[in-house]
Design a protein around this motif. Sequence first.
Motif, PDB file in Angstrom:
ATOM      1  N   THR A 188       0.811  -1.200  -0.111  1.00 30.10           N
ATOM      2  CA  THR A 188      -0.064  -0.014  -0.021  1.00 30.10           C
ATOM      3  C   THR A 188       0.796   1.166   0.025  1.00 30.10           C
ATOM      4  N   PHE A 189       1.708   1.333   0.649  1.00 37.08           N
ATOM      5  CA  PHE A 189       2.705   2.544   0.726  1.00 37.08           C
ATOM      6  C   PHE A 189       3.305   2.595  -0.583  1.00 37.08           C
ATOM      7  N   ALA A 190       4.212   1.508  -1.045  1.00 39.99           N
ATOM      8  CA  ALA A 190       4.869   1.768  -2.488  1.00 39.99           C
ATOM      9  C   ALA A 190       3.624   2.575  -3.547  1.00 39.99           C
ATOM     10  N   LEU A 191       2.580   1.697  -3.383  1.00 35.45           N
ATOM     11  CA  LEU A 191       1.428   2.382  -4.583  1.00 35.45           C
ATOM     12  C   LEU A 191       0.995   3.553  -4.189  1.00 35.45           C
ATOM     13  N   HIS A 192       0.811   4.278  -3.004  1.00 37.50           N
ATOM     14  CA  HIS A 192       0.670   5.662  -2.745  1.00 37.50           C
ATOM     15  C   HIS A 192       1.982   6.500  -2.907  1.00 37.50           C
ATOM     16  N   ALA A 193       3.025   5.987  -2.662  1.00 39.16           N
ATOM     17  CA  ALA A 193       4.201   6.737  -3.039  1.00 39.16           C
ATOM     18  C   ALA A 193       4.660   6.718  -4.226  1.00 39.16           C
ATOM     19  N   GLY A 194       3.992   5.976  -5.345  1.00 36.91           N
ATOM     20  CA  GLY A 194       4.424   5.958  -6.577  1.00 36.91           C
ATOM     21  C   GLY A 194       5.729   5.294  -6.765  1.00 36.91           C
ATOM     22  N   VAL A 195       6.149   4.223  -6.150  1.00 34.70           N
ATOM     23  CA  VAL A 195       7.509   3.620  -6.086  1.00 34.70           C
ATOM     24  C   VAL A 195       7.609   2.715  -7.449  1.00 34.70           C
ATOM     25  N   SER A 196       8.649   2.836  -8.202  1.00 35.81           N
ATOM     26  CA  SER A 196       8.864   2.091  -9.450  1.00 35.81           C
ATOM     27  C   SER A 196      10.406   1.448  -9.228  1.00 35.81           C
ATOM     28  N   ASP A 197      10.592   0.579 -10.372  1.00 30.76           N
ATOM     29  CA  ASP A 197      12.022   0.236 -10.398  1.00 30.76           C
ATOM     30  C   ASP A 197      13.278   1.106 -10.694  1.00 30.76           C
ATOM     31  N   ARG A 198      12.601   2.340 -11.254  1.00 31.72           N
ATOM     32  CA  ARG A 198      13.549   3.466 -11.554  1.00 31.72           C
ATOM     33  C   ARG A 198      13.910   4.323 -10.430  1.00 31.72           C
TER      34      ARG A 198
END
Length: 511
Positions: A188-198
């Motif tokens: 959920t955190f990664a989704l809201h923070a817009g995390v990607s492999d870049r």
Amino acid sequence: MFVPFSVRDFLDRAVTVYGERTGVVDEPRQPAESWGRISYARLGELARAQAAGLDALGVGPGERVAVVSHNSARLLASFFGVAGHGRVLVPVNFRLKPEEIAYIVEHSGASVLLADPELAGPLSGLPVKHRFTLGAASDEALLRFGTEPAPWEPDENALATINYTSGTTARPKGVEITHRNSWVNAVTFALHAGVSDRDVYLHTLPMFHANGWGMPFAMTGLGVRQIVLRKIDGTEILRRVAEHGVTVMCAAPAVVNAVLAAAREWDGPIPGRDRVRVIVAGAPPPTATVARVEYELGWEFIQIYGLTETSPLLTINRTRAEWDGLDVQARAERLVRAGAPALGVSLRTSGSGEVLARSNVVLRGYWQQPEATEEALEGGWFHTGDGGALDGDGYLTISDRKKDVIITGGENVSSIEVEDVLFSHPAIAEAAVIGVPHEEWGETVKALVVLRPGMNASEEELIGHCKQRLAGYKAPTSVEFRTELARTATGKLQKYRLREPYWAGHERRVN
């Protein structure tokens, strides 16, 4: 189909998809030999080797492994080598005194202690079955390469970690975080923070603190390069941003202030402008700080709210399309709110104004404290101990702290614990410990004391008395002598009245 969540899922994916990518850049100035740059494939090997070593020790699933360490790649690997293979990791605050750490190790029932080299000496007397110094020969011997660890059938309701947090009691409580809690929080955190492999992530946040807010899991699962920072320094943070192309970090308000101060002395353009997003929690920062992050650093400011008991994410406040036309100040005024509920989180307030939460990230309970668990989860809602209000648009604003906890520099301090130490001084008749506003740390610890008749003690003496018995950040930074303390008719301290003069002019009673 039902497939149970496990924190090992994150590393398994990184090894499969990003095996040859540099996964972790260790702090170069570790007291033990730095691991330098390691790939995700190598991180997987190290985690499996640690798990196999625990097998050889006879430390089975469900047993607790305590680790006391500054940020390091070894600590990061332990989240997977220990918790990812069925044991329970107990990450301990390295700032605590040896006797405080001893209590946590004993209370958790940890049979293994992994200690940072700088802390190994002071902790050498702890009564624990197996003790290792991270990076020492014995620790390296624990790693069993070439041996597959014993299989563990994942159970998402099993404990992944026990995280000790200061609360309303003199002793810290062990927060039981399950694999399900950690998995849902990280995704959920990664989704809201817009995390990607870049992305490139900088570990400015201590990994022991609420499991680094779940970032060791989230960033690993998405193949993000992780830069380890051992000790906080504003200039060093800017240097790492420039050197490694950092795009995201998490920080307490005090860390943000350190970066802002360093930026004023920085030679040349501020690194990371229009690229870095900094995720802030620990205490609501002033509007001016939020605005300065945007116009002085050129970084995106994101605020979250949560607790160790909620893994920690409950709300997130990130600038949105509707705010694009606003000026910096107007955006900052919206961003100082705690935020809107994260996906899967329900919030409401009680009749007294306490914030209540329901979510898959809420703790299973407090370790060996059923009464505290029942109280915290009364009525099927987690009682945060914070006072607040939900605006018409669903955003939460925190206004006061119902629990007797002070948050200074992002760290929780139990006022009761500090009062206990003050009362051990022979000159103290009465004592009340409160949090008061502080420009750099958000709040700082203040002691109000009444001396025994005919006895004397100085401010320096009492502060020193506390520092001898508590971690430095828990000790009062100031002492005020009174002839009496405000109490109710039944003799209970009225801390809201004691705090009031120091918070005059502040809309919120947290800072």
